[in-house]
Motif scaffolding. Structure first.
Motif, PDB file in Angstrom:
ATOM      1  N   GLU A 110       1.229   1.256  -3.813  1.00  0.00           N
ATOM      2  CA  GLU A 110       1.898   0.908  -2.576  1.00  0.00           C
ATOM      3  C   GLU A 110       3.382   0.757  -2.861  1.00  0.00           C
ATOM      4  O   GLU A 110       3.767   0.235  -3.912  1.00  0.00           O
ATOM      5  CB  GLU A 110       1.343  -0.406  -2.012  1.00  0.00           C
ATOM      6  CG  GLU A 110      -0.124  -0.358  -1.642  1.00  0.00           C
ATOM      7  CD  GLU A 110      -0.669  -1.709  -1.233  1.00  0.00           C
ATOM      8  OE1 GLU A 110      -1.549  -1.743  -0.363  1.00  0.00           O
ATOM      9  OE2 GLU A 110      -0.186  -2.723  -1.787  1.00  0.00           O
ATOM     10  N   VAL A 111       4.194   1.231  -1.977  1.00  0.00           N
ATOM     11  CA  VAL A 111       5.647   1.110  -2.166  1.00  0.00           C
ATOM     12  C   VAL A 111       6.066  -0.339  -1.954  1.00  0.00           C
ATOM     13  O   VAL A 111       5.769  -0.940  -0.917  1.00  0.00           O
ATOM     14  CB  VAL A 111       6.406   2.024  -1.186  1.00  0.00           C
ATOM     15  CG1 VAL A 111       7.909   1.788  -1.299  1.00  0.00           C
ATOM     16  CG2 VAL A 111       6.078   3.491  -1.464  1.00  0.00           C
ATOM     17  N   LEU A 123       1.594   2.503  10.189  1.00  0.00           N
ATOM     18  CA  LEU A 123       1.353   3.703   9.385  1.00  0.00           C
ATOM     19  C   LEU A 123       0.066   4.387   9.819  1.00  0.00           C
ATOM     20  O   LEU A 123      -0.888   3.737  10.242  1.00  0.00           O
ATOM     21  CB  LEU A 123       1.264   3.346   7.903  1.00  0.00           C
ATOM     22  CG  LEU A 123       2.478   2.658   7.270  1.00  0.00           C
ATOM     23  CD1 LEU A 123       2.190   2.305   5.823  1.00  0.00           C
ATOM     24  CD2 LEU A 123       3.723   3.532   7.387  1.00  0.00           C
ATOM     25  N   ARG A 181       7.399   9.687   5.165  1.00  0.00           N
ATOM     26  CA  ARG A 181       7.093   9.237   3.804  1.00  0.00           C
ATOM     27  C   ARG A 181       5.645   8.776   3.685  1.00  0.00           C
ATOM     28  O   ARG A 181       5.060   8.255   4.634  1.00  0.00           O
ATOM     29  CB  ARG A 181       8.023   8.059   3.443  1.00  0.00           C
ATOM     30  CG  ARG A 181       7.742   7.404   2.128  1.00  0.00           C
ATOM     31  CD  ARG A 181       8.561   6.140   1.965  1.00  0.00           C
ATOM     32  NE  ARG A 181       9.973   6.430   1.871  1.00  0.00           N
ATOM     33  CZ  ARG A 181      10.599   6.721   0.720  1.00  0.00           C
ATOM     34  NH1 ARG A 181       9.914   6.749  -0.415  1.00  0.00           N
ATOM     35  NH2 ARG A 181      11.877   6.969   0.697  1.00  0.00           N
ATOM     36  N   ALA A 186      11.435   1.118  -1.467  1.00  0.00           N
ATOM     37  CA  ALA A 186      11.506   2.577  -1.325  1.00  0.00           C
ATOM     38  C   ALA A 186      12.717   3.144  -2.041  1.00  0.00           C
ATOM     39  O   ALA A 186      13.699   2.454  -2.298  1.00  0.00           O
ATOM     40  CB  ALA A 186      11.549   2.960   0.150  1.00  0.00           C
ATOM     41  N   ARG A 215       0.892   6.831   5.889  1.00  0.00           N
ATOM     42  CA  ARG A 215       2.172   7.532   6.020  1.00  0.00           C
ATOM     43  C   ARG A 215       2.816   7.230   7.365  1.00  0.00           C
ATOM     44  O   ARG A 215       2.169   6.784   8.314  1.00  0.00           O
ATOM     45  CB  ARG A 215       1.950   9.043   5.909  1.00  0.00           C
ATOM     46  CG  ARG A 215       1.239   9.619   7.144  1.00  0.00           C
ATOM     47  CD  ARG A 215       0.986  11.106   7.056  1.00  0.00           C
ATOM     48  NE  ARG A 215       0.580  11.637   8.361  1.00  0.00           N
ATOM     49  CZ  ARG A 215       0.257  12.902   8.587  1.00  0.00           C
ATOM     50  NH1 ARG A 215       0.272  13.786   7.594  1.00  0.00           N
ATOM     51  NH2 ARG A 215      -0.088  13.300   9.797  1.00  0.00           N
ATOM     52  N   TRP A 234       3.617   5.915   2.128  1.00  0.00           N
ATOM     53  CA  TRP A 234       3.934   4.553   1.694  1.00  0.00           C
ATOM     54  C   TRP A 234       2.866   3.958   0.785  1.00  0.00           C
ATOM     55  O   TRP A 234       3.146   3.026   0.020  1.00  0.00           O
ATOM     56  CB  TRP A 234       4.119   3.651   2.908  1.00  0.00           C
ATOM     57  CG  TRP A 234       5.382   3.925   3.651  1.00  0.00           C
ATOM     58  CD1 TRP A 234       5.558   4.810   4.679  1.00  0.00           C
ATOM     59  CD2 TRP A 234       6.664   3.336   3.419  1.00  0.00           C
ATOM     60  NE1 TRP A 234       6.869   4.796   5.106  1.00  0.00           N
ATOM     61  CE2 TRP A 234       7.568   3.900   4.351  1.00  0.00           C
ATOM     62  CE3 TRP A 234       7.132   2.371   2.520  1.00  0.00           C
ATOM     63  CZ2 TRP A 234       8.915   3.542   4.402  1.00  0.00           C
ATOM     64  CZ3 TRP A 234       8.471   2.013   2.577  1.00  0.00           C
ATOM     65  CH2 TRP A 234       9.344   2.589   3.506  1.00  0.00           C
ATOM     66  N   LEU A 262       2.258  -3.807   3.329  1.00  0.00           N
ATOM     67  CA  LEU A 262       2.747  -3.396   2.021  1.00  0.00           C
ATOM     68  C   LEU A 262       3.124  -4.648   1.231  1.00  0.00           C
ATOM     69  O   LEU A 262       3.142  -5.753   1.780  1.00  0.00           O
ATOM     70  CB  LEU A 262       3.950  -2.475   2.189  1.00  0.00           C
ATOM     71  CG  LEU A 262       3.658  -1.127   2.868  1.00  0.00           C
ATOM     72  CD1 LEU A 262       4.961  -0.485   3.359  1.00  0.00           C
ATOM     73  CD2 LEU A 262       2.929  -0.195   1.915  1.00  0.00           C
TER      74      LEU A 262
END
Length: 262
Positions: free
Chosen positions: A257-258, A214, A239, A261, A235, A241, A207
């Motif tokens: 993309e996170v 994930l 969540r 958060a 995910r 992501w 990320l």
């Protein structure tokens, strides 16, 4: 796309301030929040909204304006948004429904709304999503968000979209005798699909500000016009992501993309 800045009310705690200063800031943020809600309501209701923003985010091509350093320094939740071959930092503007509905805004007032971590509406782009919803194959509400269900799950998807080419309607002009004029009227289109979720085992995913294990899941959509599209998401058990989604057949693609958060 321009780098986002925090311009609306936020759901994060902040250092204590003087009562008078807090009052002034609250009024300013409340005013900006209402403006953004008006923008989104304008999109959904289609009532007299000729232009939502002065320049569409989709018109800015091939620019990378995501700043990871700025994202890490900001005290607000944020995303790295990808659209029309461009990237930008967008910042959380509002959070509702016990955190299920999050709206992110760019500096030029483009809005991306996520419900349960995935695309549900947009405003300010060249082509916008008015609403995206999922339900069971029998038409009932899902027991939990579709994006967090088991691999192999099937469900229905409905997307309400604004036509990129508004039709022209002629109507009587009451201001002058017998004259006619044409108005641009946005046309709502509804697309429906049967979706199937297929997920792989978890693997490291990078990320913008972290690396997490994930699951990569694919949403395969069979649309009512006979076409098929695929969405991708990453995910964990709680969540989504990251995601890369085509809103509807031949529709715009949004990826995010996170960074931080919510």
């Amino acid at each position: 796309m321009k780098t986002a800045r925090a311009t609306q009310r936020f759901t994060f705690s902040s250092p204590a301030r003087g009562t008078a200063a807090t009052s002034v800031v609250s009024r300013a943020l409340r005013s900006r929040s209402l403006a953004a809600f008006g923008t989104l309501a304008c999109l959904v209701s289609l009532s007299g909204c000729a232009q939502i923003v002065s320049s569409s985010l989709g018109d800015v091509m091939g620019k990378d304006e995501f700043d990871a350093t700025r994202a890490s320094e900001l005290p607000y939740a944020s995303l790295k948004l990808k659209h029309a071959n461009s990237t930008a930092l967008v910042v959380l503007a509002t959070l509702e429904g016990n955190g299920r509905i999050a709206r992110f805004e760019s500096r030029d007032r483009g809005i991306l709304e996520l419900r349960d971590g995935v695309l549900s509406a947009t405003s300010g782009f060249a082509r916008d999503v008015a609403d995206r919803r999922e339900q069971s194959t029998t038409g009932r509400a899902l027991a939990r968000p579709a994006w967090l269900m088991a691999s192999g799950t099937t469900y229905q998807v409905s997307v309400s979209a604004l036509s990129p080419y508004p039709r022209r309607l002629e109507r009587q002009d009451a201001a002058s005798t017998g004259s006619q004029r044409q108005d641009d009227v946005a046309v709502m289109q509804v697309h429906e699909a049967t979706a199937r979720l297929e997920c792989e085992t978890a693997a490291p995913y990078s990320l913008p500000l972290a690396e997490l294990p994930l699951q990569h899941c694919r949403e395969i959509l069979s649309w009512d016009d006979g076409s098929t599209t695929r969405n991708d998401l990453w995910r964990d058990e709680n969540r989504v992501w990251a995601a890369d989604m085509t809103a509807w057949p031949d529709g715009p693609r949004f990826g995010w993309e996170v960074a931080k958060a919510w």
